[in-house]
Write an enzyme that holds these catalytic residues in place. Structure first.
Site, short mmCIF file in Angstrom:
data_model
loop_
_atom_site.label_atom_id
_atom_site.label_comp_id
_atom_site.label_asym_id
_atom_site.label_seq_id
_atom_site.Cartn_x
_atom_site.Cartn_y
_atom_site.Cartn_z
N ASP A 43 0.86 -1.19 0.00
CA ASP A 43 0.00 0.00 0.00
C ASP A 43 0.89 1.23 0.00
O ASP A 43 2.12 1.12 -0.02
CB ASP A 43 -0.97 -0.01 1.19
CG ASP A 43 -2.32 0.62 0.81
OD1 ASP A 43 -2.31 1.81 0.41
OD2 ASP A 43 -3.35 -0.05 0.88
N HIS B 250 -2.69 3.27 -4.54
CA HIS B 250 -2.16 2.67 -3.31
C HIS B 250 -0.74 2.13 -3.53
O HIS B 250 -0.38 1.09 -3.01
CB HIS B 250 -3.08 1.54 -2.81
CG HIS B 250 -4.38 2.02 -2.24
ND1 HIS B 250 -4.54 2.36 -0.92
CD2 HIS B 250 -5.61 2.20 -2.81
CE1 HIS B 250 -5.80 2.73 -0.69
NE2 HIS B 250 -6.47 2.64 -1.83
N GLU C 103 -9.98 2.77 -5.06
CA GLU C 103 -9.61 4.15 -4.75
C GLU C 103 -8.38 4.62 -5.54
O GLU C 103 -7.37 4.99 -4.95
CB GLU C 103 -9.32 4.27 -3.25
CG GLU C 103 -10.49 3.84 -2.40
CD GLU C 103 -10.12 3.72 -0.93
OE1 GLU C 103 -10.91 4.22 -0.10
OE2 GLU C 103 -9.08 3.15 -0.59
C1 ACM Z 1 -11.04 -0.59 0.59
O1 ACM Z 1 -11.52 -0.54 1.73
N1 ACM Z 1 -10.51 0.49 0.06
C2 ACM Z 1 -11.05 -1.81 -0.18
#
Ligand code: ACM
Length: 537
Positions: free
Chosen positions: A195, A266, A329
């Site tokens: 991440d 991420h 995201e």
């Molecule tokens: C997530 O909670 N962004 C998968």
């Protein structure tokens, strides 16, 4: 269930007590486990845990040669199952079913496949005293009740996510967690390995991912929800040998490890390690604050090659059929000005940068398909673009799962409202800091992973459910245990147990069983949240 004296979690499909009017099984020092050759791994696993917890010496004997076995493991169809599983909207995997008969001094286990035998042995463990869950002990002979248990899971996918990116978790904890999953008949451990805040998997040929990407200078102060840096350097990573050990340990316990490399967003830890992966000349480093970074991968050919090299290493380490490539995201602001992104927009005739994420995920899906792996992604891929055979994880809400099913995808239900265990377990002031929202034990238990809106004919697309622990506010294994337990016990039950008119769902009944189950977790030294609330520590 005809008798509430057994606190088995998750609750089995059917328990019949005292049917023969005889005595039950009798286990004692020197007992013999007989097994057919296909079940040697399950027999060895059970010998190991039972010898540790009782101090007994246990013998394994091939099926034909054993005449006095106290526990008998064999393979065979369960004809009685069809009448049980005709009852509900489940998605039963026959191999995981089992029959356990305890009668006249013996325990006889029959299952269609090894995984069913393993679950029968997990159930058998729960018929033994709590003390036998300790790593060492002494036990008198144990007389079991006279009973027959017939059991099978409701869903084939019963998963647990651990985020090891926000806070690295030591391998010893991952192995312990696998034992806890197996105890609760969960079968997928989803490791969120990368991440913005850290990269946790060593990749051959890219040493800086772990030399640089696995470490961050500082982290937000413990318990702080804002971005104030307050803690010392943080990090860690797993070597290939560590991950191979985790995979093998999990496989012995019928748990599949699902690796996740979250991309193309991420990805700041990787960009900090290899700036050429990014879209800007700015000096970037592993994120020291929480939240989603606006810095994402660029879409140059070399970057795609980096991604496929990483996936190739993942495929070498993880033998399972699925690889999770994230996809949640992903901000697209940087692509609006990056020449390569804009060139792809023109070539493909796209009018929205979001489509570039679909372009990327299709390429990753093709690459994985060439390696006989299926792509798993977050539900954000639904409108950005997902390979048609992708499995999507519906995290935003249930409706996303319903939409993914209607689009023809297989889906795992992971909705944040019910199944994100980083949320506090109550609204009380003493709970540890978590994400906004509250997910109580009762809320988890009462949740049905199968959305009502999925039509009967499409229900087989709902593979199952998964609970998530994101670790921004969870820095240690002890804190992780606290967030997981006992909510994971309720989760296991909703993913495993087939409801029926004879056994309706009852929170009160569940909590009664759970109270006794917590004795087992105490013996295993699990730092669960007590039913009364947070402990001052
Ligand atoms: C997530 O909670 N962004 C998968």
């Amino acid at each position: 269930m005809t008798d509430d004296t057994f606190a088995i979690i998750p609750r089995p499909l059917d328990v019949t007590v005292g049917r023969s009017g005889a005595t039950g099984g009798l286990l004692m020092d020197g007992l013999v486990i007989s097994y057919v050759p296909e079940l040697v791994q399950e027999a060895r696993w059970f010998r190991q845990v039972l010898e540790a917890g009782t101090g007994w010496l246990i013998h394994l004997a091939p099926y034909e040669s054993a005449h006095d076995a106290a526990i008998e493991l064999s393979l065979g169809p369960l004809t009685e199952l069809s009448s049980h599983v005709a009852r509900g909207p489940q998605n039963v995997t026959p191999d995981a079913a089992y029959r356990l008969t305890s009668s006249e001094g013996r325990v006889v286990i029959t299952s269609p496949g090894p995984v069913g035998a393993f679950y029968a042995l997990q159930t058998l463990r729960q018929l033994l005293p709590d003390l036998t869950f300790r790593k060492a002990g002494r036990s008198e002979p144990i007389r079991l009740p006279d009973l027959v248990i017939v059991d099978a899971p409701r869903f084939p996918w019963r998963g647990v996510l651990l985020d090891v990116a926000r806070h690295f978790m030591p391998k010893s904890f991952v192995l312990e967690l696998i034992d806890l999953l197996a105890l609760h008949k969960c079968n997928v451990l989803h490791l969120h390995l990368t991440d913005d805040q850290g990269w946790r998997i060593a990749i051959e040929g890219y040493p800086r991912l772990t030399e640089v990407g696995a470490w961050r200078r500082e982290s937000p102060a413990s318990g702080a929800t804002d971005a104030r840096p307050g803690r010392s350097p943080q990090g860690g990573f797993y070597t290939r040998q560590d991950l191979e050990e985790i995979v093998a340990y999990a496989a012995e316990r019928h748990v599949r490890v699902l690796p996740e490399i979250d991309m193309p967003g991420h990805m700041l830890a990787a960009i900090g390690a290899y700036p050429a992966l990014g879209n800007t000349d700015e000096h970037l480093s592993v994120d020291t604050t929480w939240g989603v970074s606006s810095h994402v991968l660029n879409l140059e050919d070399d970057t795609l090659r980096f991604c496929t090299d990483v996936l190739d290493e993942v495929v070498r380490i993880f033998p399972g059929p699925y690889v999770h490539v994230g996809g949640d995201e992903c901000p697209t602001s940087e692509w609006k000005t990056h020449p390569r992104a804009q060139e792809i927009m023109r070539e493909e005739g796209y009018d929205d940068e979001g489509q570039l994420q679909g372009w990327f995920s299709l390429r990753m899906g093709e690459h994985l398909a060439q390696r006989h792996r299926r792509l798993v992604g977050w539900d954000d891929l639904l409108e950005r673009g997902a390979p048609s055979n992708a499995i999507l994880m519906a995290w935003q809400d249930e409706a996303r799962g319903v939409a993914a099913v209607s689009a023809g995808h297989d889906v795992v239900m992971v909705p944040q409202e019910w199944l994100y265990f980083d949320r506090p377990a109550s609204a009380g002031p003493d709970e540890p800091v978590g994400f906004p929202g509250v997910t109580t034990l009762e809320k988890v238990y009462l949740h049905d992973p199968m959305p009502d809106a999925v039509p009967d004919a499409q229900r087989h697309h709902v593979l199952g459910a998964q609970c998530q622990l994101w670790t921004e506010y969870v820095a240690t294994p002890r804190q992780a245990e606290y967030q997981y337990f006992p909510r994971l016990c309720a989760f296991a039950e909703i993913a495993w147990t087939v409801e029926s008119p004879e056994q309706p769902k009852s929170y009160q009944e569940f909590v009664g069983r759970l109270g006794r189950h917590l004795g087992r977790l105490t013996a295993m030294d699990v730092n669960f949240r007590t039913l009364e609330g947070p402990d001052p520590a």
